[in-house]
Design a protein around this motif. Structure first.
Motif, PDB file in Angstrom:
ATOM      1  N   GLY A  70       0.804  -1.209   0.000  1.00  0.00           N
ATOM      2  CA  GLY A  70       0.000   0.000   0.000  1.00  0.00           C
ATOM      3  C   GLY A  70       0.831   1.251   0.000  1.00  0.00           C
ATOM      4  N   GLY A  71       0.232   2.335   0.470  1.00  0.00           N
ATOM      5  CA  GLY A  71       0.892   3.625   0.507  1.00  0.00           C
ATOM      6  C   GLY A  71      -0.056   4.681   1.026  1.00  0.00           C
ATOM      7  N   ILE A  72       0.358   5.937   0.894  1.00  0.00           N
ATOM      8  CA  ILE A  72      -0.469   7.073   1.298  1.00  0.00           C
ATOM      9  C   ILE A  72      -0.832   7.866   0.050  1.00  0.00           C
ATOM     10  CG2 ILE A  72      -0.532   9.223   2.622  1.00  0.00           C
ATOM     11  CD1 ILE A  72       1.375   7.949   4.612  1.00  0.00           C
ATOM     12  N   SER A  73      -2.114   8.149  -0.096  1.00  0.00           N
ATOM     13  CA  SER A  73      -2.613   8.853  -1.281  1.00  0.00           C
ATOM     14  C   SER A  73      -3.105  10.247  -0.912  1.00  0.00           C
ATOM     15  CB  SER A  73      -3.752   8.058  -1.927  1.00  0.00           C
ATOM     16  OG  SER A  73      -3.312   6.764  -2.290  1.00  0.00           O
ATOM     17  N   TYR A  74      -2.918  11.168  -1.852  1.00  0.00           N
ATOM     18  CA  TYR A  74      -3.273  12.570  -1.605  1.00  0.00           C
ATOM     19  C   TYR A  74      -4.300  13.043  -2.626  1.00  0.00           C
ATOM     20  CZ  TYR A  74      -2.842  17.650  -1.270  1.00  0.00           C
ATOM     21  OH  TYR A  74      -3.112  18.990  -1.131  1.00  0.00           O
ATOM     22  N   PHE A  75      -5.365  13.711  -2.111  1.00  0.00           N
ATOM     23  CA  PHE A  75      -6.422  14.245  -2.948  1.00  0.00           C
ATOM     24  C   PHE A  75      -6.584  15.730  -2.620  1.00  0.00           C
ATOM     25  CE2 PHE A  75      -7.205   9.739  -2.689  1.00  0.00           C
ATOM     26  CZ  PHE A  75      -7.613   9.397  -3.974  1.00  0.00           C
ATOM     27  N   PRO A  76      -6.083  16.622  -3.459  1.00  0.00           N
ATOM     28  CA  PRO A  76      -6.131  18.058  -3.144  1.00  0.00           C
ATOM     29  C   PRO A  76      -7.536  18.593  -2.964  1.00  0.00           C
ATOM     30  CG  PRO A  76      -5.472  17.690  -5.432  1.00  0.00           C
ATOM     31  CD  PRO A  76      -5.441  16.361  -4.760  1.00  0.00           C
ATOM     32  N   ASN A  77      -8.528  17.953  -3.579  1.00  0.00           N
ATOM     33  CA  ASN A  77      -9.913  18.422  -3.467  1.00  0.00           C
ATOM     34  C   ASN A  77     -10.727  17.635  -2.446  1.00  0.00           C
ATOM     35  OD1 ASN A  77      -9.567  20.398  -5.509  1.00  0.00           O
ATOM     36  ND2 ASN A  77      -9.800  18.807  -7.076  1.00  0.00           N
ATOM     37  N   LEU A  93      -6.189   9.887   7.033  1.00  0.00           N
ATOM     38  CA  LEU A  93      -5.255  10.583   7.915  1.00  0.00           C
ATOM     39  C   LEU A  93      -5.723  12.007   8.190  1.00  0.00           C
ATOM     40  CD1 LEU A  93      -1.899   9.313   6.384  1.00  0.00           C
ATOM     41  CD2 LEU A  93      -3.265   8.310   8.212  1.00  0.00           C
ATOM     42  N   ASP A  94      -6.272  12.650   7.185  1.00  0.00           N
ATOM     43  CA  ASP A  94      -6.927  13.948   7.338  1.00  0.00           C
ATOM     44  C   ASP A  94      -7.900  14.079   6.179  1.00  0.00           C
ATOM     45  OD1 ASP A  94      -5.428  14.860   5.068  1.00  0.00           O
ATOM     46  OD2 ASP A  94      -3.763  15.405   6.372  1.00  0.00           O
ATOM     47  N   SER A  95      -8.364  15.285   5.905  1.00  0.00           N
ATOM     48  CA  SER A  95      -9.405  15.455   4.886  1.00  0.00           C
ATOM     49  C   SER A  95      -8.891  15.256   3.462  1.00  0.00           C
ATOM     50  CB  SER A  95     -10.023  16.854   4.999  1.00  0.00           C
ATOM     51  OG  SER A  95      -9.029  17.856   4.766  1.00  0.00           O
ATOM     52  N   LYS A  96      -7.551  15.174   3.302  1.00  0.00           N
ATOM     53  CA  LYS A  96      -6.987  15.061   1.954  1.00  0.00           C
ATOM     54  C   LYS A  96      -6.055  13.871   1.752  1.00  0.00           C
ATOM     55  CE  LYS A  96      -7.263  20.040   1.010  1.00  0.00           C
ATOM     56  NZ  LYS A  96      -6.516  21.266   0.592  1.00  0.00           N
ATOM     57  N   THR A  97      -5.679  13.201   2.809  1.00  0.00           N
ATOM     58  CA  THR A  97      -4.748  12.081   2.686  1.00  0.00           C
ATOM     59  C   THR A  97      -5.320  10.833   3.331  1.00  0.00           C
ATOM     60  OG1 THR A  97      -3.566  12.813   4.680  1.00  0.00           O
ATOM     61  CG2 THR A  97      -2.652  13.489   2.552  1.00  0.00           C
ATOM     62  N   ILE A  98      -4.992   9.697   2.751  1.00  0.00           N
ATOM     63  CA  ILE A  98      -5.503   8.425   3.248  1.00  0.00           C
ATOM     64  C   ILE A  98      -4.447   7.342   3.023  1.00  0.00           C
ATOM     65  CG2 ILE A  98      -6.614   7.820   1.043  1.00  0.00           C
ATOM     66  CD1 ILE A  98      -8.931   6.635   2.727  1.00  0.00           C
ATOM     67  N   GLU A  99      -4.299   6.470   4.009  1.00  0.00           N
ATOM     68  CA  GLU A  99      -3.428   5.309   3.826  1.00  0.00           C
ATOM     69  C   GLU A  99      -4.286   4.137   3.373  1.00  0.00           C
ATOM     70  OE1 GLU A  99      -0.130   4.041   6.601  1.00  0.00           O
ATOM     71  OE2 GLU A  99      -1.437   2.288   6.808  1.00  0.00           O
ATOM     72  N   TRP A 100      -3.814   3.427   2.369  1.00  0.00           N
ATOM     73  CA  TRP A 100      -4.489   2.218   1.923  1.00  0.00           C
ATOM     74  C   TRP A 100      -3.534   1.042   2.069  1.00  0.00           C
ATOM     75  CZ3 TRP A 100      -2.611  -0.489  -2.394  1.00  0.00           C
ATOM     76  CH2 TRP A 100      -1.666   0.184  -3.173  1.00  0.00           C
ATOM     77  N   ALA A 101      -4.073  -0.112   2.418  1.00  0.00           N
ATOM     78  CA  ALA A 101      -3.254  -1.306   2.628  1.00  0.00           C
ATOM     79  C   ALA A 101      -4.029  -2.517   2.119  1.00  0.00           C
ATOM     80  CB  ALA A 101      -2.903  -1.479   4.102  1.00  0.00           C
ATOM     81  N   LEU A 102      -3.620  -3.023   0.986  1.00  0.00           N
ATOM     82  CA  LEU A 102      -4.253  -4.190   0.358  1.00  0.00           C
ATOM     83  C   LEU A 102      -3.526  -5.447   0.810  1.00  0.00           C
ATOM     84  CD1 LEU A 102      -6.340  -5.017  -1.957  1.00  0.00           C
ATOM     85  CD2 LEU A 102      -4.301  -5.162  -3.409  1.00  0.00           C
ATOM     86  N   SER A 103      -4.276  -6.486   1.136  1.00  0.00           N
ATOM     87  CA  SER A 103      -3.614  -7.674   1.676  1.00  0.00           C
ATOM     88  C   SER A 103      -4.237  -8.965   1.176  1.00  0.00           C
ATOM     89  CB  SER A 103      -3.651  -7.650   3.212  1.00  0.00           C
ATOM     90  OG  SER A 103      -4.977  -7.610   3.685  1.00  0.00           O
ATOM     91  N   THR A 104      -3.413  -9.985   1.170  1.00  0.00           N
ATOM     92  CA  THR A 104      -3.829 -11.350   0.864  1.00  0.00           C
ATOM     93  C   THR A 104      -3.081 -12.282   1.800  1.00  0.00           C
ATOM     94  OG1 THR A 104      -2.097 -11.540  -0.813  1.00  0.00           O
ATOM     95  CG2 THR A 104      -4.291 -10.892  -1.571  1.00  0.00           C
ATOM     96  N   LEU A 105      -3.600 -13.472   1.982  1.00  0.00           N
ATOM     97  CA  LEU A 105      -2.886 -14.494   2.729  1.00  0.00           C
ATOM     98  C   LEU A 105      -1.818 -15.118   1.834  1.00  0.00           C
ATOM     99  CD1 LEU A 105      -5.852 -16.334   4.499  1.00  0.00           C
ATOM    100  CD2 LEU A 105      -4.447 -14.483   5.397  1.00  0.00           C
ATOM    101  N   GLY A 106      -0.761 -15.617   2.456  1.00  0.00           N
ATOM    102  CA  GLY A 106       0.286 -16.250   1.664  1.00  0.00           C
ATOM    103  C   GLY A 106       1.617 -16.210   2.366  1.00  0.00           C
ATOM    104  N   PRO A 107       2.659 -16.683   1.701  1.00  0.00           N
ATOM    105  CA  PRO A 107       3.989 -16.698   2.309  1.00  0.00           C
ATOM    106  C   PRO A 107       4.443 -15.290   2.682  1.00  0.00           C
ATOM    107  CG  PRO A 107       3.937 -18.017   0.302  1.00  0.00           C
ATOM    108  CD  PRO A 107       2.650 -17.257   0.348  1.00  0.00           C
TER     109      PRO A 107
END
Length: 415
Positions: free
Chosen positions: A213-220, A247-261
């Motif tokens: 994942g990562g942190i995404s930014y949306f100026p609007n 995280l605030d009104s313009k940034t969000i952390e996303w973390a996609l996951s699956t099971l596995g090694p």
């Protein structure tokens, strides 16, 4: 003469290894609680390997300090008299966790209520703002704060004291030792004190899932429906899930996951690596409708990560550790599927100080602290496993959860 609570440390020396949330909460709580005692204050020295500014601004993340139960971090913040100041630097939040399907149909939600008159079930505050509030208050106490110095090892002496080795930033010329009557190990997940005194307890365990994942930014502003509360998006039985953490009104952390090694943990990916990770996310979660792709595409360069879910259960202190108490991540580590590490650290710090002031011996203090800390940690640890199983369910298990969530929605609509 009957011993008084805390007398075993009156006029003695306490060394705190680590200036994170656990260590700071401990020194603040002890300073506050000892004011009610007629005993001589212990000498308290806190060592933090980072300099003051770096320690405050180390990680640019937003934390959720919860207040839905007596075991949450906001209770400690309130008891320390810092609730108003923390609230002034935070955003109040319901603490809701909403569960969505791959096509953004609402499946379920968790709706905590504030505990004991607290203003919210969650306060969102940057790590830096919370750390600065705690540091400034610690600077007003009798605690001696040693920035840029790390406790690197410890040993028990024949007289029962603990000898601590300290290393500064000036190399070999900046090494020293000092003896103390209590060493509070609050030096984090990679605790040097734990590696020294519990060398067989340094490895974390893999919980079976890896996040990318990562942190995404949306100026609007963040896109609906993930613009306010925590979100958990689930595939329809394919075993894929994504956690959204605004995280605030313009940034969000996303973390996609699956099971596995287990995969190798990695941060600070190169542009090519980050691009490949985003493509992997879009392919893995191809069933997820927008705004998932929008979120992935908006990932800020330099924030992409690969994060295996690592954890370490809490341990109980024994006689071999007499004179040393481990708190926060130095004692226990949660996987990233349960984001309450700062809350546990704050409560650990308060509880250890409180038990020092309630008991007449160090052994009694440690035993009572263990009862509180482990009882608080274990349900959260167990629930993190349940969350991993729930988020990645397939086949009949998915069908079972699907019907269960439908029943919950129907119940909430009626009530």
């Amino acid at each position: 003469m009957t011993a008084q609570p805390g007398q075993f440390l009156a006029g003695k020396r306490i060394v705190v290894a680590g200036g994170g949330f656990a260590g700071l909460a401990f020194v603040l709580a002890l300073d506050q609680l000892w004011q009610n005692s007629t005993l001589d204050r212990p000498e308290v020295l806190l060592y933090e390997e980072n300099n003051r500014d770096d320690a405050i601004q180390k990680d640019p993340y937003t934390l959720c300090i919860n207040g839905a139960s007596q075991n949450d971090g906001l209770v400690t913040i309130q008891r320390l008299g810092l609730l108003d100041e923390v609230r002034a630097h935070s955003t109040l939040n319901s603490g809701d966790i909403r569960v969505w399907s791959d096509n953004w149909k609402w499946l379920s939600s968790i709706n905590p209520t504030p505990y004991g008159g607290l203003p919210a079930a969650t306060m969102r505050i940057t790590r830096g703002d919370l750390k600065q509030i705690l540091v400034k208050r610690a600077e007003q106490t009798n605690t001696v704060l040693k920035w840029g110095s790390a406790c690197t090892s410890a040993e028990r002496l024949p007289d029962g004291k603990i000898r601590v080795s300290v290393s500064g930033n000036a190399g070999d010329a900046d090494k020293s030792t000092l003896d103390c009557d209590l060493l509070v190990a609050a030096d984090g997940a990679n605790s040097r004190i734990r590696a020294c005194l519990r060398p067989n307890d340094v490895e974390t365990q893999y919980a079976g899932a890896t996040q990318i994942g990562g942190i995404s930014y949306f100026p609007n502003g963040l896109p609906a429906p993930i613009d306010q509360d925590f979100g958990l998006q689930m595939s329809s039985g394919e075993g894929v899930c994504c956690i959204y953490h605004p995280l605030d009104s313009k940034t969000i952390e996303w973390a996609l996951s699956t099971l596995g090694p287990e995969r190798e943990a990695k941060n600070c990916l190169s542009p090519d690596e980050a691009s490949a990770l985003k493509q992997e996310a879009l392919q893995t979660a191809s069933m997820f409708q927008r705004p998932f792709k929008t979120v992935v595409d908006a990932t800020i360069l330099g924030t992409a990560f690969i994060r295996p879910a690592k954890e370490k259960p809490a341990f109980q202190h024994d006689t071999r550790l007499h004179g040393v108490v481990f708190i926060g991540d130095a004692n226990h580590i949660l996987s990233p599927f349960e984001l309450v590490g700062a809350n546990l650290a704050l409560k650990d710090g308060w509880d250890l100080a409180d038990q020092i002031c309630c008991n007449v011996s160090l052994d009694a203090t440690t035993a009572s602290y263990d009862r509180l800390s482990i009882a608080r940690f274990q349900p959260v640890f167990d629930f993190s496993h349940e969350r991993i199983g729930f988020g990645h369910c397939t086949g009949r298990k998915w069908a079972f959860y699907k019907h269960g969530m439908a029943a919950q929605r129907a119940f909430k609509m009626v009530h």
